[in-house]
Design a protein around this motif. Sequence first.
Motif, mmCIF file in Angstrom:
data_model
loop_
_atom_site.group_PDB
_atom_site.id
_atom_site.type_symbol
_atom_site.label_atom_id
_atom_site.label_comp_id
_atom_site.label_asym_id
_atom_site.label_seq_id
_atom_site.Cartn_x
_atom_site.Cartn_y
_atom_site.Cartn_z
ATOM 1 N N PRO A 1 0.826 -1.212 0.000
ATOM 2 C CA PRO A 1 0.000 0.000 0.000
ATOM 3 C C PRO A 1 0.856 1.258 0.000
ATOM 4 C CG PRO A 1 -0.109 -1.112 2.121
ATOM 5 C CD PRO A 1 0.675 -1.987 1.217
ATOM 6 N N GLN A 2 0.334 2.305 -0.604
ATOM 7 C CA GLN A 2 1.019 3.585 -0.667
ATOM 8 C C GLN A 2 0.414 4.558 0.330
ATOM 9 O OE1 GLN A 2 0.630 3.289 -5.176
ATOM 10 N NE2 GLN A 2 2.267 4.756 -4.876
ATOM 11 N N GLU A 3 -0.192 4.005 1.348
ATOM 12 C CA GLU A 3 -0.818 4.805 2.390
ATOM 13 C C GLU A 3 -0.198 4.387 3.712
ATOM 14 O OE1 GLU A 3 -5.218 5.197 4.377
ATOM 15 O OE2 GLU A 3 -5.075 4.666 2.267
ATOM 16 N N GLY A 4 0.017 5.367 4.600
ATOM 17 C CA GLY A 4 0.615 5.041 5.881
ATOM 18 C C GLY A 4 0.255 6.035 6.957
ATOM 19 N N PHE B 1 2.045 8.308 -0.181
ATOM 20 C CA PHE B 1 3.419 8.517 -0.634
ATOM 21 C C PHE B 1 3.651 7.725 -1.908
ATOM 22 C CE2 PHE B 1 3.250 5.366 2.749
ATOM 23 C CZ PHE B 1 3.849 4.251 2.171
ATOM 24 N N GLY B 2 4.725 8.060 -2.610
ATOM 25 C CA GLY B 2 5.048 7.405 -3.871
ATOM 26 C C GLY B 2 5.437 5.952 -3.684
ATOM 27 N N ILE C 1 11.424 5.110 6.336
ATOM 28 C CA ILE C 1 11.946 6.443 6.628
ATOM 29 C C ILE C 1 11.998 7.188 5.302
ATOM 30 C CG2 ILE C 1 13.903 7.789 7.433
ATOM 31 C CD1 ILE C 1 14.702 5.394 9.145
ATOM 32 N N MET C 2 11.375 8.362 5.261
ATOM 33 C CA MET C 2 11.378 9.155 4.025
ATOM 34 C C MET C 2 11.439 10.639 4.349
ATOM 35 S SD MET C 2 7.394 8.885 2.796
ATOM 36 C CE MET C 2 7.310 7.139 2.957
ATOM 37 N N LYS C 3 11.833 11.409 3.361
ATOM 38 C CA LYS C 3 11.838 12.862 3.511
ATOM 39 C C LYS C 3 10.402 13.370 3.424
ATOM 40 C CE LYS C 3 16.334 14.369 2.124
ATOM 41 N NZ LYS C 3 16.507 15.550 2.900
ATOM 42 N N GLU C 4 10.170 14.488 4.062
ATOM 43 C CA GLU C 4 8.830 15.073 4.027
ATOM 44 C C GLU C 4 8.420 15.398 2.590
ATOM 45 O OE1 GLU C 4 6.339 18.335 6.568
ATOM 46 O OE2 GLU C 4 8.290 18.967 5.822
ATOM 47 N N SER C 5 9.367 15.731 1.744
ATOM 48 C CA SER C 5 9.057 16.067 0.357
ATOM 49 C C SER C 5 8.596 14.855 -0.456
ATOM 50 C CB SER C 5 10.268 16.716 -0.308
ATOM 51 O OG SER C 5 11.365 15.829 -0.285
ATOM 52 N N ASP C 6 8.847 13.607 0.037
ATOM 53 C CA ASP C 6 8.370 12.406 -0.643
ATOM 54 C C ASP C 6 6.892 12.139 -0.394
ATOM 55 O OD1 ASP C 6 10.872 11.895 -1.682
ATOM 56 O OD2 ASP C 6 11.441 10.498 -0.082
ATOM 57 N N VAL C 7 6.314 12.827 0.583
ATOM 58 C CA VAL C 7 4.907 12.639 0.914
ATOM 59 C C VAL C 7 4.066 13.412 -0.101
ATOM 60 C CG1 VAL C 7 3.128 13.061 2.664
ATOM 61 C CG2 VAL C 7 5.413 12.316 3.353
ATOM 62 N N LEU C 8 3.073 12.718 -0.680
ATOM 63 C CA LEU C 8 2.227 13.334 -1.705
ATOM 64 C C LEU C 8 1.094 14.161 -1.099
ATOM 65 C CD1 LEU C 8 1.988 10.250 -4.089
ATOM 66 C CD2 LEU C 8 3.568 12.189 -4.223
#
Length: 95
Positions: free
Chosen positions: A35-38, A67-68, A84-91
Amino acid sequence: MAFRPLGDRVLVKRVQEEEKTAGGIIIPDNAKEKPQEGEVVAVGPGARDDDGDFIKMELSVGDRILFGKWSGSEVKIDGQDLIIMKESDVLGVLS
């Protein structure tokens, strides 16, 4: 959990996807897409711009996000599979 992301990074736990389709067909594990939802579990303090000014994070713990597909790095912390991702990766944030 004793983990705090640094900078503008967020720690995300994937939301479990449905095991059945709307028509009642059971989807086997090997046919499921991740899933691309978290849900945001932890956030870093924020980043600094080129002038050294502090940029506050827009996300907070408990936000449900999209997120992507290839965003972030998968890690295992305390037996949980997290990203773990950067805030900019969040759609976007779901309300």
